[in-house]
Design a protein around this motif. Structure first.
Motif, mmCIF file in Angstrom:
data_model
loop_
_atom_site.group_PDB
_atom_site.id
_atom_site.type_symbol
_atom_site.label_atom_id
_atom_site.label_comp_id
_atom_site.label_asym_id
_atom_site.label_seq_id
_atom_site.Cartn_x
_atom_site.Cartn_y
_atom_site.Cartn_z
ATOM 1 N N GLN A 1 -4.312 -2.244 57.327
ATOM 2 C CA GLN A 1 -5.615 -1.592 57.238
ATOM 3 C C GLN A 1 -5.471 -0.074 57.184
ATOM 4 O OE1 GLN A 1 -8.533 -3.412 56.862
ATOM 5 N NE2 GLN A 1 -9.297 -1.387 56.288
ATOM 6 N N MET A 2 -4.451 0.448 57.837
ATOM 7 C CA MET A 2 -4.193 1.892 57.775
ATOM 8 C C MET A 2 -4.028 2.348 56.330
ATOM 9 S SD MET A 2 -0.782 3.907 59.066
ATOM 10 C CE MET A 2 0.165 3.087 57.758
ATOM 11 N N TYR A 3 -3.201 1.627 55.563
ATOM 12 C CA TYR A 3 -3.008 1.991 54.165
ATOM 13 C C TYR A 3 -4.299 1.785 53.358
ATOM 14 C CZ TYR A 3 2.036 2.877 54.109
ATOM 15 O OH TYR A 3 3.291 3.428 54.276
ATOM 16 N N LEU A 4 -5.016 0.720 53.650
ATOM 17 C CA LEU A 4 -6.268 0.463 52.927
ATOM 18 C C LEU A 4 -7.272 1.587 53.173
ATOM 19 C CD1 LEU A 4 -6.665 -3.378 53.596
ATOM 20 C CD2 LEU A 4 -5.846 -2.266 51.507
ATOM 21 N N ASN A 5 -7.333 2.065 54.409
ATOM 22 C CA ASN A 5 -8.253 3.163 54.729
ATOM 23 C C ASN A 5 -7.837 4.455 54.042
ATOM 24 O OD1 ASN A 5 -9.695 1.409 56.342
ATOM 25 N ND2 ASN A 5 -8.876 2.174 58.276
ATOM 26 N N ALA A 6 -6.543 4.736 54.034
ATOM 27 C CA ALA A 6 -6.077 5.961 53.377
ATOM 28 C C ALA A 6 -6.420 5.953 51.894
ATOM 29 C CB ALA A 6 -4.570 6.115 53.580
ATOM 30 N N LEU A 7 -6.318 4.787 51.274
ATOM 31 C CA LEU A 7 -6.633 4.662 49.847
ATOM 32 C C LEU A 7 -8.083 4.992 49.529
ATOM 33 C CD1 LEU A 7 -4.862 1.415 48.596
ATOM 34 C CD2 LEU A 7 -4.655 3.678 47.556
ATOM 35 N N LYS A 8 -8.957 4.848 50.516
ATOM 36 C CA LYS A 8 -10.381 5.069 50.279
ATOM 37 C C LYS A 8 -10.733 6.544 50.113
ATOM 38 C CE LYS A 8 -11.809 0.909 52.809
ATOM 39 N NZ LYS A 8 -12.466 0.381 54.036
ATOM 40 N N ASP A 9 -9.832 7.426 50.523
ATOM 41 C CA ASP A 9 -10.133 8.852 50.343
ATOM 42 C C ASP A 9 -10.235 9.148 48.848
ATOM 43 O OD1 ASP A 9 -9.414 11.822 49.919
ATOM 44 O OD2 ASP A 9 -9.796 11.680 52.077
ATOM 45 N N PRO A 10 -11.300 9.796 48.415
ATOM 46 C CA PRO A 10 -11.518 10.004 46.978
ATOM 47 C C PRO A 10 -10.405 10.769 46.274
ATOM 48 C CG PRO A 10 -13.522 10.471 48.213
ATOM 49 C CD PRO A 10 -12.443 10.287 49.220
ATOM 50 N N LYS A 11 -9.680 11.625 46.985
ATOM 51 C CA LYS A 11 -8.637 12.419 46.339
ATOM 52 C C LYS A 11 -7.265 11.753 46.359
ATOM 53 C CE LYS A 11 -10.006 16.092 44.214
ATOM 54 N NZ LYS A 11 -9.930 17.482 44.630
ATOM 55 N N VAL A 12 -7.102 10.692 47.126
ATOM 56 C CA VAL A 12 -5.814 10.006 47.163
ATOM 57 C C VAL A 12 -5.633 9.213 45.879
ATOM 58 C CG1 VAL A 12 -4.479 8.179 48.271
ATOM 59 C CG2 VAL A 12 -5.601 9.914 49.668
ATOM 60 N N LEU A 13 -4.578 9.534 45.149
ATOM 61 C CA LEU A 13 -4.259 8.831 43.903
ATOM 62 C C LEU A 13 -3.048 7.924 44.068
ATOM 63 C CD1 LEU A 13 -4.594 8.427 40.802
ATOM 64 C CD2 LEU A 13 -3.108 10.434 40.507
ATOM 65 N N ILE A 14 -2.099 8.347 44.916
ATOM 66 C CA ILE A 14 -0.801 7.670 45.013
ATOM 67 C C ILE A 14 -0.461 7.357 46.461
ATOM 68 C CG2 ILE A 14 1.676 7.927 44.588
ATOM 69 C CD1 ILE A 14 0.921 9.970 42.364
ATOM 70 N N LEU A 15 0.038 6.159 46.710
ATOM 71 C CA LEU A 15 0.668 5.856 47.989
ATOM 72 C C LEU A 15 2.155 6.164 47.839
ATOM 73 C CD1 LEU A 15 -0.948 2.513 49.241
ATOM 74 C CD2 LEU A 15 -1.460 4.866 49.942
ATOM 75 N N GLY A 16 2.645 7.096 48.668
ATOM 76 C CA GLY A 16 4.013 7.570 48.539
ATOM 77 C C GLY A 16 5.024 6.758 49.329
ATOM 78 N N HIS A 17 6.179 6.543 48.735
ATOM 79 C CA HIS A 17 7.359 5.870 49.306
ATOM 80 C C HIS A 17 7.030 4.895 50.445
ATOM 81 C CE1 HIS A 17 7.250 9.054 52.416
ATOM 82 N NE2 HIS A 17 7.501 9.972 51.499
ATOM 83 N N VAL A 18 6.238 3.878 50.137
ATOM 84 C CA VAL A 18 5.796 2.927 51.174
ATOM 85 C C VAL A 18 6.952 2.108 51.739
ATOM 86 C CG1 VAL A 18 3.437 2.743 50.316
ATOM 87 C CG2 VAL A 18 5.180 1.178 49.433
ATOM 88 N N ILE A 19 7.999 1.900 50.966
ATOM 89 C CA ILE A 19 9.144 1.127 51.465
ATOM 90 C C ILE A 19 9.929 1.949 52.484
ATOM 91 C CG2 ILE A 19 11.296 -0.022 50.826
ATOM 92 C CD1 ILE A 19 8.694 -1.459 49.962
ATOM 93 N N ARG A 20 9.994 3.242 52.272
ATOM 94 C CA ARG A 20 10.756 4.123 53.163
ATOM 95 C C ARG A 20 9.998 4.480 54.437
ATOM 96 N NH1 ARG A 20 12.158 9.039 49.982
ATOM 97 N NH2 ARG A 20 10.995 10.411 51.341
ATOM 98 N N SER A 21 8.735 4.140 54.505
ATOM 99 C CA SER A 21 7.904 4.583 55.630
ATOM 100 C C SER A 21 8.311 3.974 56.957
ATOM 101 C CB SER A 21 6.439 4.234 55.348
ATOM 102 O OG SER A 21 6.252 2.829 55.378
ATOM 103 N N GLY A 22 8.962 2.812 56.908
ATOM 104 C CA GLY A 22 9.311 2.132 58.148
ATOM 105 C C GLY A 22 8.165 1.372 58.765
#
Length: 270
Positions: free
Chosen positions: A150-171
């Motif tokens: 849900q954290m990632y889903l919420n971040a995606l909702k920000d109108p200016k967020v275009l890209i989720l960065g290095h999600v595999i490296r996030s841990g």
């Protein structure tokens, strides 16, 4: 050969642990025959420590004025399209992005705003797009997989967020499919990060699985060198090889041309 003509995750001296100026990065992009360069310095506690004391942390807008003068950057420089962004940290399990709770009562010249603003709003206003990334996985300590998702889903909702960065490296331990579904439905992008492939070879199989799942679901990806020095701008040897190995569709590579990336950006960002 898979076509990649844009590097949309790069850093300049402003990030403080990077080593090149924006002009050096543009020159390197031109030498690499890139059509488009996205400059995305860290918008994060990594750049400037808060002032004040514990329980009374304060950030100063003057420390972040690098982002506030983007207007002076040319849109085309040495025949390379230049887009302006930032890599903003996801700072909590609610998916808030850095600066969301930092009040900005005045401009860098001391002018007091009629209406208070927050630092995130101020910086995002000047940015063409934002990469949302986790750099401190401890924010997810003790969290369930569902909560981290849900954290990632919420971040995606920000109108200016275009890209989720290095999600595999996030841990972060999260469910990939719901996040990819949300990315596809919003017209946004997931990054295949060259630096992850170069510096964390143990993560290559997981990045490969991410690419396969994006292809299966019709999710567009972006390519970012995550360069912290001009010598690695536009270097995508590992990214290209990985995408070709999984037969990744060219039409799902948002960074295949400047035109394709700009269309994706304008479509996803209001």
């Amino acid at each position: 050969m898979l076509r990649i003509a844009c590097d949309v995750h790069t850093h300049t001296l402003y990030s403080r642990h990077a080593y090149s100026t924006i002009e050096e990065n543009v020159r390197a992009a031109r030498e690499a025959s890139l059509e488009l360069l996205g400059s995305t310095d860290h918008f994060s506690r990594m750049v400037y420590a808060p002032r004040g004391t514990a329980g009374d942390e304060r950030f100063d807008v003057r420390d972040y004025q690098y982002f506030l003068n983007y207007l002076c950057w040319p849109r085309t420089w040495r025949e390379v399209s230049l887009v302006r962004g930032c890599e903003a940290d996801i700072v909590d399990l609610d998916g808030h992005l850095f600066g969301w709770d930092v009040s900005v009562p005045e401009a860098i010249n001391g002018y007091v705003y009629d209406k208070p603003q927050n630092l995130k709003e101020r910086v995002f206003r000047e940015s063409d797009y934002v990469i949302a990334s986790v750099h401190d996985e401890s924010i997810c300590d003790g969290a369930s997989v569902e909560h981290a998702t849900q954290m990632y889903l919420n971040a995606l909702k920000d109108p200016k967020v275009l890209i989720l960065g290095h999600v595999i490296r996030s841990g972060v331990n999260f469910e990939l499919d719901p996040v990819l579904d949300a990315v596809r439905e919003s017209g946004k992008l997931v990054e295949i990060n060259e630096s992850t492939l170069a510096d964390y070879p143990e993560l290559v199989p997981a990045v490969k699985d991410l690419a396969r799942r994006c292809a299966q679901k019709g999710v567009m990806v972006s390519t970012g060198s995550d360069s912290h020095i001009s010598a690695t701008i536009g270097r995508f040897e590992r990214t290209r090889a990985l995408l070709e190995e999984v037969d990744f569709p060219q039409e799902l590579v948002a960074t295949s041309s400047a035109e394709t990336f700009l269309k994706a950006m304008r479509r996803a960002i209001a």
